[in-house]
Design a protein around this motif. Structure first.
Motif, PDB file in Angstrom:
ATOM      1  N   THR A 117     143.275  56.222 -47.885  1.00 23.46           N
ATOM      2  CA  THR A 117     141.969  55.636 -47.765  1.00 23.46           C
ATOM      3  C   THR A 117     142.046  54.031 -47.659  1.00 23.46           C
ATOM      4  N   ARG A 118     142.638  53.538 -48.521  1.00 22.62           N
ATOM      5  CA  ARG A 118     142.751  52.098 -48.705  1.00 22.62           C
ATOM      6  C   ARG A 118     143.502  51.605 -47.765  1.00 22.62           C
ATOM      7  N   MET A 119     144.810  52.229 -47.659  1.00 24.04           N
ATOM      8  CA  MET A 119     145.732  51.772 -46.768  1.00 24.04           C
ATOM      9  C   MET A 119     145.189  51.630 -45.318  1.00 24.04           C
ATOM     10  N   ARG A 120     144.632  52.629 -45.000  1.00 29.37           N
ATOM     11  CA  ARG A 120     143.877  52.576 -43.742  1.00 29.37           C
ATOM     12  C   ARG A 120     143.082  51.473 -43.509  1.00 29.37           C
ATOM     13  N   GLU A 121     142.307  51.281 -44.355  1.00 27.97           N
ATOM     14  CA  GLU A 121     141.325  50.011 -44.236  1.00 27.97           C
ATOM     15  C   GLU A 121     142.261  48.797 -44.350  1.00 27.97           C
ATOM     16  N   ARG A 122     143.332  48.770 -44.862  1.00 29.87           N
ATOM     17  CA  ARG A 122     144.455  47.505 -44.764  1.00 29.87           C
ATOM     18  C   ARG A 122     144.700  47.370 -43.306  1.00 29.87           C
ATOM     19  N   VAL A 123     145.328  48.679 -42.675  1.00 32.71           N
ATOM     20  CA  VAL A 123     145.583  48.793 -41.335  1.00 32.71           C
ATOM     21  C   VAL A 123     144.586  48.067 -40.348  1.00 32.71           C
ATOM     22  N   ALA A 124     143.423  48.401 -40.490  1.00 31.89           N
ATOM     23  CA  ALA A 124     142.361  47.673 -39.733  1.00 31.89           C
ATOM     24  C   ALA A 124     142.135  46.441 -39.804  1.00 31.89           C
ATOM     25  N   ALA A 125     142.037  45.960 -41.276  1.00 30.62           N
ATOM     26  CA  ALA A 125     142.038  44.582 -41.520  1.00 30.62           C
ATOM     27  C   ALA A 125     142.917  43.451 -41.125  1.00 30.62           C
ATOM     28  N   THR A 126     144.307  44.078 -40.915  1.00 26.26           N
ATOM     29  CA  THR A 126     145.301  43.036 -40.648  1.00 26.26           C
ATOM     30  C   THR A 126     145.766  42.949 -39.185  1.00 26.26           C
ATOM     31  N   GLY A 127     145.239  43.937 -38.250  1.00 27.31           N
ATOM     32  CA  GLY A 127     145.557  44.120 -37.070  1.00 27.31           C
ATOM     33  C   GLY A 127     145.688  42.620 -36.234  1.00 27.31           C
ATOM     34  N   ASP A 128     144.528  41.977 -36.229  1.00 20.66           N
ATOM     35  CA  ASP A 128     144.655  40.431 -35.568  1.00 20.66           C
ATOM     36  C   ASP A 128     145.143  39.284 -36.376  1.00 20.66           C
ATOM     37  N   ALA A 129     145.024  39.582 -37.785  1.00 17.01           N
ATOM     38  CA  ALA A 129     145.569  38.570 -38.645  1.00 17.01           C
ATOM     39  C   ALA A 129     147.087  38.476 -38.602  1.00 17.01           C
ATOM     40  N   ASP A 130     147.792  39.921 -38.773  1.00 20.04           N
ATOM     41  CA  ASP A 130     149.137  39.846 -38.869  1.00 20.04           C
ATOM     42  C   ASP A 130     149.860  41.190 -38.534  1.00 20.04           C
ATOM     43  N   PRO A 131     149.965  41.244 -37.134  1.00 18.05           N
ATOM     44  CA  PRO A 131     150.579  42.727 -36.662  1.00 18.05           C
ATOM     45  C   PRO A 131     151.979  43.232 -37.451  1.00 18.05           C
ATOM     46  N   VAL A 132     152.642  42.132 -37.991  1.00 19.68           N
ATOM     47  CA  VAL A 132     153.737  42.613 -38.659  1.00 19.68           C
ATOM     48  C   VAL A 132     153.579  43.342 -39.907  1.00 19.68           C
ATOM     49  N   SER A 133     152.334  42.818 -40.723  1.00 20.66           N
ATOM     50  CA  SER A 133     151.917  43.317 -41.988  1.00 20.66           C
ATOM     51  C   SER A 133     151.195  44.563 -41.580  1.00 20.66           C
ATOM     52  N   GLN A 134     150.456  44.592 -40.507  1.00 15.76           N
ATOM     53  CA  GLN A 134     149.865  45.771 -40.045  1.00 15.76           C
ATOM     54  C   GLN A 134     150.773  47.111 -39.789  1.00 15.76           C
ATOM     55  N   ASP A 135     151.890  46.643 -39.254  1.00 17.88           N
ATOM     56  CA  ASP A 135     152.970  47.769 -38.951  1.00 17.88           C
ATOM     57  C   ASP A 135     153.572  48.025 -40.083  1.00 17.88           C
ATOM     58  N   LEU A 136     153.722  47.587 -41.210  1.00 17.83           N
ATOM     59  CA  LEU A 136     154.082  47.972 -42.442  1.00 17.83           C
ATOM     60  C   LEU A 136     153.203  48.830 -43.101  1.00 17.83           C
ATOM     61  N   PHE A 137     151.902  48.597 -42.984  1.00 18.80           N
ATOM     62  CA  PHE A 137     150.757  49.527 -43.486  1.00 18.80           C
ATOM     63  C   PHE A 137     150.579  50.699 -42.746  1.00 18.80           C
ATOM     64  N   ILE A 138     150.937  50.754 -41.319  1.00 10.52           N
ATOM     65  CA  ILE A 138     151.111  51.937 -40.543  1.00 10.52           C
ATOM     66  C   ILE A 138     151.997  52.768 -40.998  1.00 10.52           C
ATOM     67  N   GLY A 139     153.349  52.427 -41.189  1.00  8.63           N
ATOM     68  CA  GLY A 139     154.321  53.107 -41.753  1.00  8.63           C
ATOM     69  C   GLY A 139     154.311  53.833 -43.076  1.00  8.63           C
ATOM     70  N   ILE A 140     153.848  52.849 -44.192  1.00  9.00           N
ATOM     71  CA  ILE A 140     153.453  53.370 -45.547  1.00  9.00           C
ATOM     72  C   ILE A 140     152.355  54.672 -45.164  1.00  9.00           C
ATOM     73  N   THR A 141     151.377  54.244 -44.538  1.00 10.91           N
ATOM     74  CA  THR A 141     150.464  55.449 -44.579  1.00 10.91           C
ATOM     75  C   THR A 141     150.938  56.588 -43.978  1.00 10.91           C
ATOM     76  N   GLY A 142     151.812  56.627 -42.778  1.00 12.87           N
ATOM     77  CA  GLY A 142     152.369  57.867 -42.496  1.00 12.87           C
ATOM     78  C   GLY A 142     153.299  58.602 -43.368  1.00 12.87           C
ATOM     79  N   ASP A 143     153.983  57.580 -44.130  1.00  9.00           N
ATOM     80  CA  ASP A 143     154.980  58.328 -45.008  1.00  9.00           C
ATOM     81  C   ASP A 143     153.776  58.887 -46.215  1.00  9.00           C
ATOM     82  N   LEU A 144     152.924  58.300 -46.694  1.00  9.33           N
ATOM     83  CA  LEU A 144     151.801  58.878 -47.656  1.00  9.33           C
ATOM     84  C   LEU A 144     151.109  60.109 -47.176  1.00  9.33           C
TER      85      LEU A 144
END
Length: 156
Positions: A117-144
């Motif tokens: 739940t918190r990781m998905r919030e981070r995905v949303a929060a970082t999309g515009d700010a830093d797509p590289v970090s967002q991509d990292l959060f997307i991969g982590i969320t998929g694994d979890l």
């Protein structure tokens, strides 16, 4: 003090650094929770749950390192100290002592759900700010989410 200069604006860096620090804390705690349950699980499904818990530990530890290194690359000092993790993790308390295999599964479903739940919030929060970090959060969320699904399938 910033040792490494980030290419991000100050506002974007603030958003991303908070997301990375939160993810680091959650992942460190997830690895600790899974290992604690791993050491204490008992019951007829001991072996399969015991091994599955180590898979979560390995994934959480690998991702926590990646998150911490991303923070460092952006000039943000990651904080994985025990006191920091205890103060800001999104995972609830884990009971001490022996844990029945069915309770162990429930504990992991809950812990993984909280982190996801918190990781998905981070995905949303970082999309515009830093797509590289967002991509990292997307991969982590998929694994979890894969581990979350597997533990949920154990609890039916």
């Amino acid at each position: 003090m910033y040792v490494v200069k980030s290419p991000l604006s100050d506002a974007d860096l603030k958003t991303v650094s908070e997301a990375l620090q939160g993810a680091l804390v959650d992942l460190v705690d997830l690895s600790l929770v899974a290992k604690q349950v791993h050491w204490n699980v008992v019951g007829p499904r001991f072996r399969s749950v015991h091994l599955q818990l180590d898979e979560v530990v390995d994934v959480a530890r690998a991702h926590s390192d990646t998150v911490a290194e991303r923070a460092s690359a952006l000039g943000v000092s990651p904080d994985g100290r025990a006191a920091t993790v205890a103060a800001s993790s999104g995972i609830g308390a884990v009971p001490e002592g022996w844990v029945k295999d069915s309770d162990a599964v429930g504990t992991l479903v809950s812990a993984l759900g909280a982190v996801i739940t918190r990781m998905r919030e981070r995905v949303a929060a970082t999309g515009d700010a830093d797509p590289v970090s967002q991509d990292l959060f997307i991969g982590i969320t998929g694994d979890l989410e894969k581990h979350h699904w597997m533990f949920q399938a154990e609890s039916v």
